[in-house]
Design a protein around this motif. Structure first.
Motif, PDB file in Angstrom:
ATOM      1  N   VAL A  84      31.211   3.252  14.324  1.00 53.58           N
ATOM      2  CA  VAL A  84      31.017   2.148  15.252  1.00 53.58           C
ATOM      3  C   VAL A  84      30.029   1.169  14.650  1.00 53.58           C
ATOM      4  O   VAL A  84      28.931   1.545  14.288  1.00 53.58           O
ATOM      5  N   GLY A  85      30.471  -0.057  14.515  1.00 52.83           N
ATOM      6  CA  GLY A  85      29.544  -1.072  14.034  1.00 52.83           C
ATOM      7  C   GLY A  85      28.507  -1.335  15.101  1.00 52.83           C
ATOM      8  O   GLY A  85      28.822  -1.377  16.280  1.00 52.83           O
ATOM      9  N   LYS A  86      27.269  -1.446  14.714  1.00 51.55           N
ATOM     10  CA  LYS A  86      26.234  -1.765  15.684  1.00 51.55           C
ATOM     11  C   LYS A  86      25.524  -3.029  15.247  1.00 51.55           C
ATOM     12  O   LYS A  86      25.243  -3.210  14.081  1.00 51.55           O
ATOM     13  N   ALA A  87      25.273  -3.876  16.192  1.00 46.46           N
ATOM     14  CA  ALA A  87      24.559  -5.114  15.900  1.00 46.46           C
ATOM     15  C   ALA A  87      23.340  -5.169  16.797  1.00 46.46           C
ATOM     16  O   ALA A  87      23.420  -4.850  17.978  1.00 46.46           O
ATOM     17  N   HIS A  96      34.828   7.681  13.961  1.00 43.96           N
ATOM     18  CA  HIS A  96      35.107   6.264  14.152  1.00 43.96           C
ATOM     19  C   HIS A  96      33.831   5.486  14.009  1.00 43.96           C
ATOM     20  O   HIS A  96      33.165   5.205  14.993  1.00 43.96           O
ATOM     21  N   ILE A 137      24.468  -7.702  10.186  1.00 41.11           N
ATOM     22  CA  ILE A 137      24.731  -6.265  10.294  1.00 41.11           C
ATOM     23  C   ILE A 137      24.692  -5.641   8.911  1.00 41.11           C
ATOM     24  O   ILE A 137      24.748  -6.321   7.920  1.00 41.11           O
ATOM     25  N   ARG A 191      31.249   5.662   2.119  1.00 38.34           N
ATOM     26  CA  ARG A 191      32.086   4.481   1.883  1.00 38.34           C
ATOM     27  C   ARG A 191      33.151   4.741   0.845  1.00 38.34           C
ATOM     28  O   ARG A 191      34.266   4.233   0.953  1.00 38.34           O
ATOM     29  N   GLU A 192      32.814   5.515  -0.174  1.00 42.96           N
ATOM     30  CA  GLU A 192      33.790   5.782  -1.225  1.00 42.96           C
ATOM     31  C   GLU A 192      34.691   6.963  -0.865  1.00 42.96           C
ATOM     32  O   GLU A 192      35.433   7.446  -1.706  1.00 42.96           O
ATOM     33  N   ARG A 193      34.567   7.446   0.351  1.00 38.61           N
ATOM     34  CA  ARG A 193      35.434   8.522   0.841  1.00 38.61           C
ATOM     35  C   ARG A 193      35.220   9.853   0.113  1.00 38.61           C
ATOM     36  O   ARG A 193      36.115  10.685   0.102  1.00 38.61           O
TER      37      ARG A 193
END
Lengths: 234, 234
Positions: free
Chosen positions: A77-80, A75, A234, A22-24
DNA sequence: TAGTGGTCTAGACCACCGT
DNA sequence: CGGTGGTCTAGACCACTAG
């Protein structure tokens, strides 16, 4: 040297790796250190790192391949994850009174699209069940279902007036896999009449088909009354 | 005594336990043997059994509690995992040309419901972005988004004319959790005009709100043109 | 408070597949 | 080929909670 922070639980490792993504510190496409190196850095066993990375890969944030190593997904991908409960329980969970009304039930030759989905020949028959699920007496959803009698012959004798096909199948037919489609559709005149809404109203529709290995078990269309929604975290 | 079948992989244990549940050897509500006993019976390590049972519990087929043991779930809840891709990639994955058109963008006091969701005071302002996503030049979805400038101040300077807020946020704002709601809604006159459909058309709507710890990051409403659907395997 | 699942460890072997 | 992740093992300690 100050003491290193210890990450001796898979959750801690998970959170730390997630933070670096997240912080790259680790950018999309980057290779990250292998499990042995991370285990040494975090001061824990490799299997602890493995579980943490596996969880992140399941979540779609990492791509892992033997020999190639672990990379940050290009990329993310958000998963729910959605729960697909049996309608009755969904209604009762809201402390509403569940009702069920069988509309029709017959042995018939299914229309083309259904025949294709169930992989039936042109003259094969199937069990058709149309029913209404109610919450506190008000229509909640229309269940329009076709059951493959070649796969579930007992369905011919089931009493769908008392138990919904939905629930009967949960108890009497197993499946190995299935697919679900969610969409929004305008209510047809017939659907509108059943649900007690205006024709054209926006309905939330769930189409579900299940198979037992290569044999189609059933395909159903659940059209929910306006106001229905599915929620998840999520 | 004939030789026992060996279940020395967690998959094999998983499948065997699943079989016993499906064949009703272990019925809903039943307690099943503890991990030690199963490990002995299957001829493998307890951790192997543990992983198999954990997978089944994640799938909703087992209820596990310390001390109380493991039981077959009374009401097996179907779970479906949906991918929530970035819209651009979703369109490009269908080999369609992606287009993006910013409609409006302003710093404003959000309406009550949005204010409540973002946990803002009555006079606090937020960044409002209204945009259209296109597939092969045709409107695909309306993005109506509010960004909390207290959490993501850089959003005030972002160029949402070139990059959608959707994608900009993926690259510039992290979140710890969020929630998603799926529903069907009738197109308002304004939405219908933007999408080029009749007012009242059934739109698939995804409402998403994300937080960074206790701070709301953004809340967005994505209204998809008729025909859109989400599909997944179970 | 005792039994159960949850987890960690250190070591090992193996399947896969880039190079 | 050889490095990487995938998994199994045997043992250990711990957290939780039903009785």
């Amino acid at each position: 040297m100050t003491g290193q922070t210890r990450f001796n639980s898979w959750q801690a490792v998970h959170d730390e790796v997630l933070r670096r993504i997240r912080e790259r510190e680790w950018k999309p496409g980057d290779s990250i250190p292998n499990e042995d190196d991370l285990a040494r850095e975090f001061g824990c066993a490799r299997s602890t790192v493995n579980r943490a990375l596996r969880a992140l890969a399941d979540a779609g944030l990492l791509d892992r391949r033997r020999r190639a190593g672990t990379r940050v997904a290009l990329h993310p991908v958000g998963k729910a994850t959605l729960d697909i409960p049996v309608i009755r329980r969904e209604i009762e969970a809201r402390s509403q009174r569940y009702g069920y009304a069988l509309q029709s039930r017959q042995d018939a030759v299914p229309p083309g699209p259904v025949r294709a989905v169930l992989n039936l020949g042109p003259d094969a028959r199937a069990q058709h069940v149309l029913a209404l699920h109610l919450a506190d007496g008000r229509p909640q959803a229309i269940e329009d279902r076709w059951i493959n009698l070649a796969t579930v012959p007992q369905a011919a004798d089931a009493d769908f007036a008392k138990v919904s096909a939905n629930e009967w199948l949960v108890d009497n037919a197993t499946y190995t896999h299935g697919d679900i489609t969610f969409s929004a559709q305008s209510a047809t005149a017939a659907e509108a009449a059943l649900l007690g809404v205006d024709a054209g109203a926006a309905l939330f529709v769930i189409d579900r088909t299940t198979w037992h290995h290569d044999d189609a078990v059933t395909t159903a269309r659940l059209a929910y009354a306006p106001g229905y929604r599915i929620q998840t975290r999520i």
